[in-house]
Design a protein around this motif. Structure first.
Motif, PDB file in Angstrom:
ATOM      1  N   CYS A   1      27.243  61.122  37.547  1.00  0.00           N
ATOM      2  CA  CYS A   1      27.284  62.428  36.879  1.00  0.00           C
ATOM      3  C   CYS A   1      28.189  63.393  37.632  1.00  0.00           C
ATOM      4  O   CYS A   1      28.089  63.528  38.853  1.00  0.00           O
ATOM      5  N   GLY A   2      29.067  64.061  36.883  1.00  0.00           N
ATOM      6  CA  GLY A   2      29.897  65.108  37.461  1.00  0.00           C
ATOM      7  C   GLY A   2      29.298  66.477  37.246  1.00  0.00           C
ATOM      8  O   GLY A   2      29.474  67.385  38.044  1.00  0.00           O
ATOM      9  N   GLN A   3      28.576  66.627  36.126  1.00  0.00           N
ATOM     10  CA  GLN A   3      27.950  67.904  35.781  1.00  0.00           C
ATOM     11  C   GLN A   3      27.088  67.710  34.543  1.00  0.00           C
ATOM     12  O   GLN A   3      27.310  66.791  33.759  1.00  0.00           O
ATOM     13  N   MET A   4      26.111  68.569  34.378  1.00  0.00           N
ATOM     14  CA  MET A   4      25.327  68.617  33.146  1.00  0.00           C
ATOM     15  C   MET A   4      25.889  69.711  32.250  1.00  0.00           C
ATOM     16  O   MET A   4      26.701  70.525  32.685  1.00  0.00           O
ATOM     17  N   LYS A   5      25.419  69.731  31.002  1.00  0.00           N
ATOM     18  CA  LYS A   5      25.851  70.761  30.061  1.00  0.00           C
ATOM     19  C   LYS A   5      24.638  71.344  29.339  1.00  0.00           C
ATOM     20  O   LYS A   5      23.604  70.691  29.184  1.00  0.00           O
ATOM     21  N   SER A   6      24.778  72.568  28.870  1.00  0.00           N
ATOM     22  CA  SER A   6      23.717  73.224  28.121  1.00  0.00           C
ATOM     23  C   SER A   6      23.769  72.810  26.653  1.00  0.00           C
ATOM     24  O   SER A   6      24.709  72.148  26.201  1.00  0.00           O
TER      25      SER A   6
ATOM     26  N   ASP B   1      25.342  64.375  45.049  1.00  0.00           N
ATOM     27  CA  ASP B   1      25.045  62.976  44.732  1.00  0.00           C
ATOM     28  C   ASP B   1      25.877  62.536  43.529  1.00  0.00           C
ATOM     29  O   ASP B   1      25.629  62.952  42.404  1.00  0.00           O
ATOM     30  N   VAL B   2      26.841  61.682  43.762  1.00  0.00           N
ATOM     31  CA  VAL B   2      27.707  61.170  42.701  1.00  0.00           C
ATOM     32  C   VAL B   2      27.107  59.912  42.082  1.00  0.00           C
ATOM     33  O   VAL B   2      27.021  59.765  40.867  1.00  0.00           O
ATOM     34  N   PHE B   3      26.670  58.983  42.935  1.00  0.00           N
ATOM     35  CA  PHE B   3      26.313  57.635  42.504  1.00  0.00           C
ATOM     36  C   PHE B   3      24.815  57.414  42.316  1.00  0.00           C
ATOM     37  O   PHE B   3      24.349  56.283  42.412  1.00  0.00           O
ATOM     38  N   ALA B   4      24.051  58.481  42.043  1.00  0.00           N
ATOM     39  CA  ALA B   4      22.601  58.350  41.860  1.00  0.00           C
ATOM     40  C   ALA B   4      22.029  57.475  42.980  1.00  0.00           C
ATOM     41  O   ALA B   4      21.499  56.399  42.750  1.00  0.00           O
ATOM     42  N   GLU B   5      22.125  57.974  44.197  1.00  0.00           N
ATOM     43  CA  GLU B   5      21.893  57.179  45.397  1.00  0.00           C
ATOM     44  C   GLU B   5      20.469  56.647  45.560  1.00  0.00           C
ATOM     45  O   GLU B   5      20.255  55.722  46.336  1.00  0.00           O
ATOM     46  N   VAL B   6      19.510  57.235  44.849  1.00  0.00           N
ATOM     47  CA  VAL B   6      18.139  56.744  45.007  1.00  0.00           C
ATOM     48  C   VAL B   6      17.660  55.990  43.765  1.00  0.00           C
ATOM     49  O   VAL B   6      16.462  55.755  43.587  1.00  0.00           O
TER      50      VAL B   6
ATOM     51  N   ALA C   1      36.893  59.099  42.109  1.00  0.00           N
ATOM     52  CA  ALA C   1      37.540  59.960  43.110  1.00  0.00           C
ATOM     53  C   ALA C   1      37.468  61.435  42.723  1.00  0.00           C
ATOM     54  O   ALA C   1      37.221  62.305  43.568  1.00  0.00           O
ATOM     55  N   GLY C   2      37.675  61.728  41.443  1.00  0.00           N
ATOM     56  CA  GLY C   2      37.646  63.116  40.993  1.00  0.00           C
ATOM     57  C   GLY C   2      36.273  63.742  41.151  1.00  0.00           C
ATOM     58  O   GLY C   2      36.146  64.903  41.567  1.00  0.00           O
ATOM     59  N   VAL C   3      35.227  62.996  40.823  1.00  0.00           N
ATOM     60  CA  VAL C   3      33.859  63.508  40.944  1.00  0.00           C
ATOM     61  C   VAL C   3      33.486  63.668  42.417  1.00  0.00           C
ATOM     62  O   VAL C   3      32.807  64.628  42.795  1.00  0.00           O
TER      63      VAL C   3
ATOM     64  N   LEU D   1      34.964  66.808  43.660  1.00  0.00           N
ATOM     65  CA  LEU D   1      34.213  67.931  43.110  1.00  0.00           C
ATOM     66  C   LEU D   1      32.901  68.148  43.856  1.00  0.00           C
ATOM     67  O   LEU D   1      32.532  69.294  44.166  1.00  0.00           O
ATOM     68  N   LYS D   2      32.192  67.055  44.153  1.00  0.00           N
ATOM     69  CA  LYS D   2      30.844  67.158  44.730  1.00  0.00           C
ATOM     70  C   LYS D   2      30.817  67.116  46.249  1.00  0.00           C
ATOM     71  O   LYS D   2      29.741  67.256  46.837  1.00  0.00           O
ATOM     72  N   ARG D   3      31.944  66.933  46.857  1.00  0.00           N
ATOM     73  CA  ARG D   3      31.979  66.934  48.320  1.00  0.00           C
ATOM     74  C   ARG D   3      32.923  68.026  48.837  1.00  0.00           C
ATOM     75  O   ARG D   3      32.477  69.027  49.408  1.00  0.00           O
ATOM     76  N   LYS D   4      34.236  67.881  48.611  1.00  0.00           N
ATOM     77  CA  LYS D   4      35.190  68.867  49.134  1.00  0.00           C
ATOM     78  C   LYS D   4      35.005  70.237  48.480  1.00  0.00           C
ATOM     79  O   LYS D   4      34.962  71.265  49.146  1.00  0.00           O
TER      80      LYS D   4
END
Length: 464
Positions: free
Chosen positions: A212-217, A292-297, A355-357, A360-363
């Motif tokens: 997931c990169g982002q949720m939406k309303s 969390d990009v890769f749903a780590e849990v 890479a793009g996500v 976004l979620k780290r840098k």
């Protein structure tokens, strides 16, 4: 009295609307409802007098355990397990598709294959996932499914808010073995809840994560539907977010809506959907603070194969990151039986595909944390440190997207009347930001070559 999810999370605009708090509340005094922006948030139907603080302990945006700590407890002692900061723990990674479900799914159909396999083999009794409701004000909700056909009908990506309060309560009431699909923050919330609730821990036997990169309303879907040509948004009964067209690459999928009369409207990613998505229109504020990009849990994570060698195939292809030995065995057996067409792929390629996500979620996250703390805003503790060490053009882009994120929500309310969106006024209001972004990117194309020339000149000067 202990802090609770209302005063710590909701009041600081950090709620993602997963519904876990309401689902696990021992007094059942929390109710999930829409806010004015079409986002789910909990509210108190009566004053809390227990002060147990459980609602806050299961919130994925509270300062409890992070994904690395939770993942270590679950997967850290599995034989042969690997770990990378980008992906978390993993046993193996695959690329491929399901022969049966590829065409009917958003990507390669691997998630649908696994879910139906779990039911077919009697490994689980129930599957929980987002299901279409044919209700204009609630197009999707989490449902408990017990047959393969229902799972097949529910396949496809859903870019629409759903919440888990009712299904979490149902799991506690009805014994059985459950598998549940969810975004990274939802799976994290379930893991935190399972640490506090014995029934959830015993009954949720598999978690299936989605990158997931982002949720939406809800208003995001209304906007895209209006962009596609729907004049009366109250008549929409069904939407499909990831339609495939044989003459276009997998990355240029289409959104399709169907109204109460069966009339359909369609719009492709390249025709305006990408503009809203990539510029973070209608994105909840909590998404600004997720790493969390890769749903780590999650026991297994599925994603699109956004790699040059796969993304041109309009039929769609999955990448799969496996953490559970049981899921790994099922995939290996599925390959042998010819049910799925999967091959091993390096985890480095999996990381490359997102890479793009990751950026976004780290840098970008590190700079967003810096900005929030500069403004005195309350933010959750993250594995990334707050930092302003990012290029000036990137800083401007991030700031512009934060402004667009807020403006899109407010402007929508001003342009939406009687179930109709004044699409021209809305887009006219957003386009100054878009034009600024384009100017920054154009400037970036000139800045990079200049930097390279300076770097080469410096090296050459040292040689002389």
């Amino acid at each position: 009295m202990k802090p609770n999810v209302i005063n710590e999370i909701v009041k600081n605009d950090l709620c993602i609307g997963c519904g876990t708090c309401a689902g696990i509340c021992p007094q059942k005094i929390l109710k999930i409802q829409d806010n004015k922006y079409g986002e789910y948030i909990p509210s108190e139907i009566q004053e809390c007098n227990s002060g147990c603080g459980l609602c806050l302990e299961v919130c994925p945006f509270s300062n409890r355990e992070n994904e690395t700590e939770i993942g270590t407890k679950i997967y850290g002692n599995i034989e042969g397990v690997n770990y990378l900061p980008e992906t978390g723990y993993y046993l193996d990674s695959y690329v491929g598709y399901s022969n049966e479900f590829r065409q009917s799914s958003a990507s390669g159909g691997m998630a649908t294959w696994l879910l139906t396999k779990l039911l077919k083999e009697g490994i689980v009794d129930y599957i929980i996932g987002p299901t279409s409701q044919k209700n204009p004000e609630k197009l999707f909700s989490f449902e408990i499914l017990s047959d393969e056909n229902s799972v097949k009908m529910a396949s496809g990506s859903v870019y629409y808010p759903v919440e888990m309060s009712e299904v979490i309560q149902r799991i506690q009431e009805v014994p059985g073995r459950y598998a549940i699909t969810g975004l990274p923050c939802f799976i994290k919330a379930l893991r935190l809840a399972a640490q506090k609730n014995k029934k959830l821990k015993e009954r949720i036997v598999f978690t299936i994560g989605l990158v997931c990169g982002q949720m939406k309303s809800k208003n995001y879907t209304k906007y895209i539907a209006a962009l596609a040509g729907n004049n009366d948004l109250s008549k929409i009964q069904n939407v499909y977010y990831r339609g495939k067209s044989p003459e276009k690459p997998a990355s240029n999928f289409y959104f399709q809506s169907t109204d109460e009369h069966g009339s359909q409207k369609k719009i492709f990613w390249s025709e305006g959907v990408s503009e809203a998505w990539l510029n973070r229109w209608f994105t909840p504020n909590a998404c600004n603070y997720c790493d969390d990009v890769f749903a780590e849990v999650a026991d297994v994570t599925f994603m699109d194969a956004w790699l040059p060698e796969y993304s041109k195939d309009s039929r769609g292809t999955n990448l799969v990151l496996v953490r559970s030995p049981e899921v790994l065995t099922l995939i290996q057996e599925g390959i042998k039986k010819g049910e799925i067409n999967d091959n091993k792929i390096s985890v480095e390629k999996v990381i490359q595909s997102q890479a793009g996500v990751l950026e976004l979620k780290r840098k970008h996250l590190s700079y967003r944390l810096y900005l929030a703390k500069l403004k005195g805003q309350k933010v959750p503790e993250k594995r990334e440190n707050a930092s302003k060490a990012i290029g000036i053009l990137k800083k401007r882009e991030i700031n512009l997207k934060i402004k667009m994120q807020k403006e899109s929500k407010q402007l929508f309310l001003e342009c939406y009347q009687n179930h109709t969106l004044d699409i021209k006024t809305f887009r006219d209001g957003m386009h100054p930001y878009i034009n600024h972004i384009r100017q920054l990117r154009l400037l970036g194309k000139f800045v990079l070559p200049i930097r390279l020339i300076k770097k080469i000149s410096k090296v050459e000067g040292k040689k002389k």
